[in-house]
Design a protein around this motif. Sequence first.
Motif, PDB file in Angstrom:
ATOM      1  N   LEU A  27       0.903  -1.188  -0.110  1.00  9.21           N
ATOM      2  CA  LEU A  27       0.615  -0.447  -0.415  1.00  9.21           C
ATOM      3  C   LEU A  27       0.772   1.474   0.056  1.00  9.21           C
ATOM      4  O   LEU A  27       0.316   1.921  -0.133  1.00  9.21           O
ATOM      5  N   GLU A  28       2.169   1.508   0.594  1.00 12.48           N
ATOM      6  CA  GLU A  28       2.779   2.258   1.054  1.00 12.48           C
ATOM      7  C   GLU A  28       3.644   3.140  -0.726  1.00 12.48           C
ATOM      8  O   GLU A  28       2.774   4.108  -0.150  1.00 12.48           O
ATOM      9  N   PRO A  29       3.962   2.550  -1.050  1.00  7.78           N
ATOM     10  CA  PRO A  29       4.176   3.222  -2.896  1.00  7.78           C
ATOM     11  C   PRO A  29       2.937   4.002  -3.725  1.00  7.78           C
ATOM     12  O   PRO A  29       2.507   4.986  -4.252  1.00  7.78           O
ATOM     13  N   VAL A  30       2.135   3.019  -3.186  1.00  8.49           N
ATOM     14  CA  VAL A  30       0.275   3.554  -3.892  1.00  8.49           C
ATOM     15  C   VAL A  30       0.041   4.227  -3.725  1.00  8.49           C
ATOM     16  O   VAL A  30      -0.238   5.355  -4.168  1.00  8.49           O
ATOM     17  N   TYR A  31      -0.026   4.695  -1.836  1.00  8.69           N
ATOM     18  CA  TYR A  31      -1.185   5.561  -1.369  1.00  8.69           C
ATOM     19  C   TYR A  31       0.489   7.055  -1.866  1.00  8.69           C
ATOM     20  O   TYR A  31      -0.133   8.452  -1.360  1.00  8.69           O
ATOM     21  N   ARG A  32       1.973   6.958  -1.272  1.00  6.66           N
ATOM     22  CA  ARG A  32       2.740   8.041  -1.350  1.00  6.66           C
ATOM     23  C   ARG A  32       2.681   8.349  -2.879  1.00  6.66           C
ATOM     24  O   ARG A  32       2.694   9.483  -3.334  1.00  6.66           O
ATOM     25  N   ALA A  33       2.696   7.424  -4.128  1.00  2.00           N
ATOM     26  CA  ALA A  33       2.259   8.459  -5.069  1.00  2.00           C
ATOM     27  C   ALA A  33       0.950   9.262  -5.337  1.00  2.00           C
ATOM     28  O   ALA A  33       0.889   9.528  -5.754  1.00  2.00           O
ATOM     29  N   ALA A 128      -9.549   7.064 -13.703  1.00  2.81           N
ATOM     30  CA  ALA A 128     -10.161   7.553 -14.739  1.00  2.81           C
ATOM     31  C   ALA A 128      -9.013   6.977 -15.205  1.00  2.81           C
ATOM     32  O   ALA A 128      -7.922   6.179 -16.838  1.00  2.81           O
ATOM     33  N   THR A 129      -7.929   7.388 -15.209  1.00  2.00           N
ATOM     34  CA  THR A 129      -6.162   7.473 -15.610  1.00  2.00           C
ATOM     35  C   THR A 129      -5.466   6.415 -14.523  1.00  2.00           C
ATOM     36  O   THR A 129      -4.922   6.302 -15.945  1.00  2.00           O
ATOM     37  N   ASN A 130      -6.443   5.913 -14.509  1.00  2.00           N
ATOM     38  CA  ASN A 130      -5.920   4.377 -13.625  1.00  2.00           C
ATOM     39  C   ASN A 130      -6.299   3.490 -14.844  1.00  2.00           C
ATOM     40  O   ASN A 130      -7.032   2.736 -14.659  1.00  2.00           O
ATOM     41  N   ALA A 131      -5.440   3.793 -15.967  1.00  2.15           N
ATOM     42  CA  ALA A 131      -6.319   2.335 -17.256  1.00  2.15           C
ATOM     43  C   ALA A 131      -5.698   1.227 -16.704  1.00  2.15           C
ATOM     44  O   ALA A 131      -7.117  -0.168 -17.298  1.00  2.15           O
ATOM     45  N   ASP A 132      -5.260   0.728 -16.210  1.00  4.11           N
ATOM     46  CA  ASP A 132      -4.646  -1.112 -16.126  1.00  4.11           C
ATOM     47  C   ASP A 132      -6.006  -1.713 -15.400  1.00  4.11           C
ATOM     48  O   ASP A 132      -6.832  -2.364 -15.473  1.00  4.11           O
ATOM     49  N   ALA A 133      -6.711  -0.873 -14.301  1.00  6.23           N
ATOM     50  CA  ALA A 133      -7.719  -0.801 -13.501  1.00  6.23           C
ATOM     51  C   ALA A 133      -9.152  -0.832 -13.969  1.00  6.23           C
ATOM     52  O   ALA A 133      -9.266  -1.980 -14.272  1.00  6.23           O
ATOM     53  N   VAL A 134      -9.187   0.869 -14.534  1.00  7.74           N
ATOM     54  CA  VAL A 134     -10.585   0.225 -15.398  1.00  7.74           C
ATOM     55  C   VAL A 134     -10.646  -1.233 -16.681  1.00  7.74           C
ATOM     56  O   VAL A 134     -11.591  -1.613 -16.787  1.00  7.74           O
ATOM     57  N   HIS A 135      -9.806  -1.257 -17.758  1.00 11.67           N
ATOM     58  CA  HIS A 135      -9.372  -3.041 -18.231  1.00 11.67           C
ATOM     59  C   HIS A 135      -9.520  -3.442 -17.537  1.00 11.67           C
ATOM     60  O   HIS A 135     -10.118  -4.892 -18.341  1.00 11.67           O
ATOM     61  N   HIS A 154      -5.606  14.504  -9.475  1.00 16.26           N
ATOM     62  CA  HIS A 154      -3.718  13.452  -9.583  1.00 16.26           C
ATOM     63  C   HIS A 154      -3.076  14.689  -9.621  1.00 16.26           C
ATOM     64  O   HIS A 154      -2.751  16.123 -10.029  1.00 16.26           O
ATOM     65  N   PRO A 155      -1.910  14.169  -9.386  1.00 22.81           N
ATOM     66  CA  PRO A 155      -0.490  14.770  -8.355  1.00 22.81           C
ATOM     67  C   PRO A 155       0.249  15.418 -10.039  1.00 22.81           C
ATOM     68  O   PRO A 155       0.943  16.367 -10.106  1.00 22.81           O
ATOM     69  N   ALA A 156       0.343  14.684 -10.446  1.00 23.94           N
ATOM     70  CA  ALA A 156       0.020  14.458 -12.340  1.00 23.94           C
ATOM     71  C   ALA A 156      -0.118  15.441 -13.047  1.00 23.94           C
ATOM     72  O   ALA A 156       0.111  15.998 -14.290  1.00 23.94           O
ATOM     73  N   GLN A 157      -1.395  15.170 -13.719  1.00 26.45           N
ATOM     74  CA  GLN A 157      -2.419  15.888 -14.891  1.00 26.45           C
ATOM     75  C   GLN A 157      -3.875  16.081 -14.108  1.00 26.45           C
ATOM     76  O   GLN A 157      -4.256  16.893 -14.793  1.00 26.45           O
ATOM     77  N   GLY A 158      -4.075  16.738 -13.035  1.00 27.87           N
ATOM     78  CA  GLY A 158      -4.506  17.931 -12.657  1.00 27.87           C
ATOM     79  C   GLY A 158      -5.697  17.114 -12.169  1.00 27.87           C
ATOM     80  O   GLY A 158      -5.607  15.664 -11.607  1.00 27.87           O
TER      81      GLY A 158
END
Length: 176
Positions: A27-33, A128-135, A154-158
Amino acid sequence: MKDAATAPPLSIRAAGVRDHDAIWAILEPVYRAGETYCIPRDITRDAALEDWFAAPFTAFVAERGGEVLGTSHIGANRAGGGSHVANASFATAPAARGQGVAREMVTHAKDWARAQGFRAMQFNFVVATNADAVHSWEKAGFSIVGRLPGAFAHPAQGYVDALVMYHDLTGDSDDA
Protein backbone atom coordinates in the motif's frame (compact mmCIF):
# COMPACT_ATOMS: atom_id res chain seq x y z
CA MET A 1 10.01 -13.28 -8.56
CA LYS A 2 9.34 -16.50 -10.44
CA ASP A 3 7.58 -16.66 -13.79
CA ALA A 4 3.85 -16.95 -13.06
CA ALA A 5 3.53 -19.93 -15.43
CA THR A 6 6.00 -22.04 -13.42
CA ALA A 7 5.28 -20.61 -9.97
CA PRO A 8 3.07 -22.29 -7.37
CA PRO A 9 -0.63 -21.40 -7.59
CA LEU A 10 -1.87 -18.18 -6.07
CA SER A 11 -3.92 -18.55 -2.91
CA ILE A 12 -6.13 -15.94 -1.29
CA ARG A 13 -6.85 -15.95 2.43
CA ALA A 14 -8.13 -13.66 5.14
CA ALA A 15 -5.44 -11.24 6.30
CA GLY A 16 -4.39 -10.72 9.87
CA VAL A 17 -1.87 -8.91 12.04
CA ARG A 18 0.93 -11.13 10.72
CA ASP A 19 0.33 -9.63 7.27
CA HIS A 20 0.59 -5.97 8.28
CA ASP A 21 4.19 -5.54 7.11
CA ALA A 22 3.49 -7.14 3.71
CA ILE A 23 0.28 -5.17 3.22
CA TRP A 24 1.97 -1.90 4.13
CA ALA A 25 4.82 -2.70 1.71
CA ILE A 26 2.18 -2.94 -1.04
CA LEU A 27 0.00 0.00 0.00
CA GLU A 28 2.71 2.51 0.87
CA PRO A 29 4.05 3.14 -2.66
CA VAL A 30 0.50 3.31 -4.03
CA TYR A 31 -0.59 5.81 -1.40
CA ARG A 32 2.62 7.86 -1.65
CA ALA A 33 2.19 8.16 -5.44
CA GLY A 34 -1.30 9.60 -4.88
CA GLU A 35 -2.50 8.57 -8.34
CA THR A 36 -5.24 6.03 -7.61
CA TYR A 37 -6.70 6.28 -4.08
CA CYS A 38 -8.37 9.09 -2.15
CA ILE A 39 -5.95 8.60 0.71
CA PRO A 40 -3.63 11.31 2.02
CA ARG A 41 -0.21 10.80 0.45
CA ASP A 42 1.42 11.22 3.86
CA ILE A 43 -0.82 8.73 5.68
CA THR A 44 0.99 6.85 8.43
CA ARG A 45 1.44 3.09 8.40
CA ASP A 46 -0.85 2.69 11.42
CA ALA A 47 -3.59 4.88 9.96
CA ALA A 48 -3.39 3.10 6.60
CA LEU A 49 -3.67 -0.34 8.17
CA GLU A 50 -6.48 0.78 10.46
CA ASP A 51 -8.37 2.01 7.39
CA TRP A 52 -7.64 -1.16 5.37
CA PHE A 53 -8.91 -3.42 8.16
CA ALA A 54 -11.82 -1.18 9.28
CA ALA A 55 -15.37 -2.52 9.49
CA PRO A 56 -17.37 -3.31 7.47
CA PHE A 57 -14.46 -4.60 5.40
CA THR A 58 -12.68 -7.95 5.52
CA ALA A 59 -9.07 -7.82 4.39
CA PHE A 60 -7.41 -10.52 2.30
CA VAL A 61 -3.97 -11.28 0.93
CA ALA A 62 -3.02 -13.08 -2.25
CA GLU A 63 0.12 -15.12 -1.88
CA ARG A 64 2.23 -17.50 -3.86
CA GLY A 65 4.81 -19.70 -2.21
CA GLY A 66 4.35 -17.82 1.07
CA GLU A 67 5.04 -14.40 -0.53
CA VAL A 68 2.24 -11.82 -0.33
CA LEU A 69 1.71 -10.40 -3.82
CA GLY A 70 -1.52 -8.50 -3.36
CA THR A 71 -4.18 -7.40 -0.95
CA SER A 72 -7.86 -6.61 -1.08
CA HIS A 73 -10.62 -5.65 1.25
CA ILE A 74 -14.29 -6.30 0.70
CA GLY A 75 -17.41 -5.20 2.52
CA ALA A 76 -20.76 -3.48 2.26
CA ASN A 77 -20.68 -0.37 0.11
CA ARG A 78 -23.26 1.34 2.31
CA ALA A 79 -25.44 0.42 5.27
CA GLY A 80 -29.20 0.01 5.35
CA GLY A 81 -30.87 -0.04 1.96
CA GLY A 82 -27.50 -0.28 0.17
CA SER A 83 -26.08 -3.12 2.25
CA HIS A 84 -26.73 -5.69 -0.49
CA VAL A 85 -24.05 -4.03 -2.67
CA ALA A 86 -20.42 -4.86 -1.93
CA ASN A 87 -17.42 -2.62 -2.41
CA ALA A 88 -13.78 -3.64 -2.69
CA SER A 89 -10.30 -2.22 -3.08
CA PHE A 90 -7.21 -3.92 -4.45
CA ALA A 91 -3.47 -3.38 -4.56
CA THR A 92 -0.75 -5.52 -6.13
CA ALA A 93 2.94 -5.58 -5.29
CA PRO A 94 4.90 -3.81 -8.06
CA ALA A 95 6.97 -6.95 -8.82
CA ALA A 96 3.78 -9.01 -9.25
CA ARG A 97 1.97 -6.75 -11.72
CA GLY A 98 1.04 -8.38 -15.00
CA GLN A 99 0.92 -11.87 -13.44
CA GLY A 100 -2.86 -12.15 -13.04
CA VAL A 101 -2.88 -11.32 -9.33
CA ALA A 102 -5.50 -8.56 -9.68
CA ARG A 103 -7.65 -10.80 -11.88
CA GLU A 104 -7.62 -13.57 -9.27
CA MET A 105 -8.28 -11.11 -6.44
CA VAL A 106 -11.33 -9.62 -8.19
CA THR A 107 -12.66 -13.12 -8.97
CA HIS A 108 -12.19 -14.03 -5.31
CA ALA A 109 -13.87 -10.79 -4.22
CA LYS A 110 -16.92 -11.46 -6.37
CA ASP A 111 -17.17 -15.08 -5.19
CA TRP A 112 -16.72 -14.07 -1.55
CA ALA A 113 -19.30 -11.30 -1.87
CA ARG A 114 -21.83 -13.69 -3.44
CA ALA A 115 -21.25 -16.19 -0.63
CA GLN A 116 -21.93 -13.40 1.91
CA GLY A 117 -25.26 -12.64 0.20
CA PHE A 118 -24.29 -9.52 -1.73
CA ARG A 119 -26.24 -9.04 -4.95
CA ALA A 120 -23.88 -6.62 -6.67
CA MET A 121 -20.47 -5.01 -6.39
CA GLN A 122 -19.72 -1.35 -6.98
CA PHE A 123 -16.47 0.55 -7.20
CA ASN A 124 -17.35 4.13 -6.22
CA PHE A 125 -14.25 5.96 -7.32
CA VAL A 126 -12.00 4.44 -10.00
CA VAL A 127 -9.61 7.11 -11.21
CA ALA A 128 -10.14 7.29 -14.97
CA THR A 129 -6.42 7.68 -15.68
CA ASN A 130 -5.78 4.31 -13.98
CA ALA A 131 -6.18 2.54 -17.32
CA ASP A 132 -4.93 -0.83 -16.06
CA ALA A 133 -7.59 -0.94 -13.34
CA VAL A 134 -10.38 0.23 -15.65
CA HIS A 135 -9.40 -2.42 -18.21
CA SER A 136 -9.11 -5.15 -15.55
CA TRP A 137 -12.48 -4.36 -14.01
CA GLU A 138 -14.19 -4.24 -17.41
CA LYS A 139 -12.69 -7.65 -18.26
CA ALA A 140 -14.09 -8.88 -14.91
CA GLY A 141 -17.61 -7.87 -15.95
CA PHE A 142 -17.87 -4.39 -14.45
CA SER A 143 -19.52 -1.61 -16.41
CA ILE A 144 -18.92 2.09 -16.14
CA VAL A 145 -22.24 3.44 -14.88
CA GLY A 146 -21.15 6.92 -13.95
CA ARG A 147 -18.46 9.53 -14.51
CA LEU A 148 -17.55 12.19 -11.97
CA PRO A 149 -15.91 15.00 -13.98
CA GLY A 150 -12.72 16.34 -12.42
CA ALA A 151 -13.43 14.56 -9.13
CA PHE A 152 -9.85 13.43 -8.45
CA ALA A 153 -6.89 15.72 -7.96
CA HIS A 154 -4.12 13.77 -9.69
CA PRO A 155 -0.64 14.90 -8.62
CA ALA A 156 0.70 15.01 -12.19
CA GLN A 157 -2.37 15.36 -14.43
CA GLY A 158 -4.48 17.79 -12.43
CA TYR A 159 -8.20 17.24 -12.02
CA VAL A 160 -9.23 14.01 -13.73
CA ASP A 161 -12.48 12.08 -13.85
CA ALA A 162 -13.44 9.30 -11.49
CA LEU A 163 -15.63 6.42 -12.61
CA VAL A 164 -18.36 4.47 -10.86
CA MET A 165 -18.19 0.83 -11.95
CA TYR A 166 -20.86 -1.78 -11.22
CA HIS A 167 -21.32 -5.53 -11.56
CA ASP A 168 -24.47 -7.59 -10.92
CA LEU A 169 -23.47 -10.66 -8.88
CA THR A 170 -26.78 -12.52 -9.23
CA GLY A 171 -25.88 -14.06 -12.60
CA ASP A 172 -23.47 -16.82 -13.52
CA SER A 173 -20.59 -17.10 -11.03
CA ASP A 174 -18.14 -17.91 -13.84
CA ASP A 175 -18.20 -14.45 -15.39
CA ALA A 176 -14.67 -13.13 -14.81
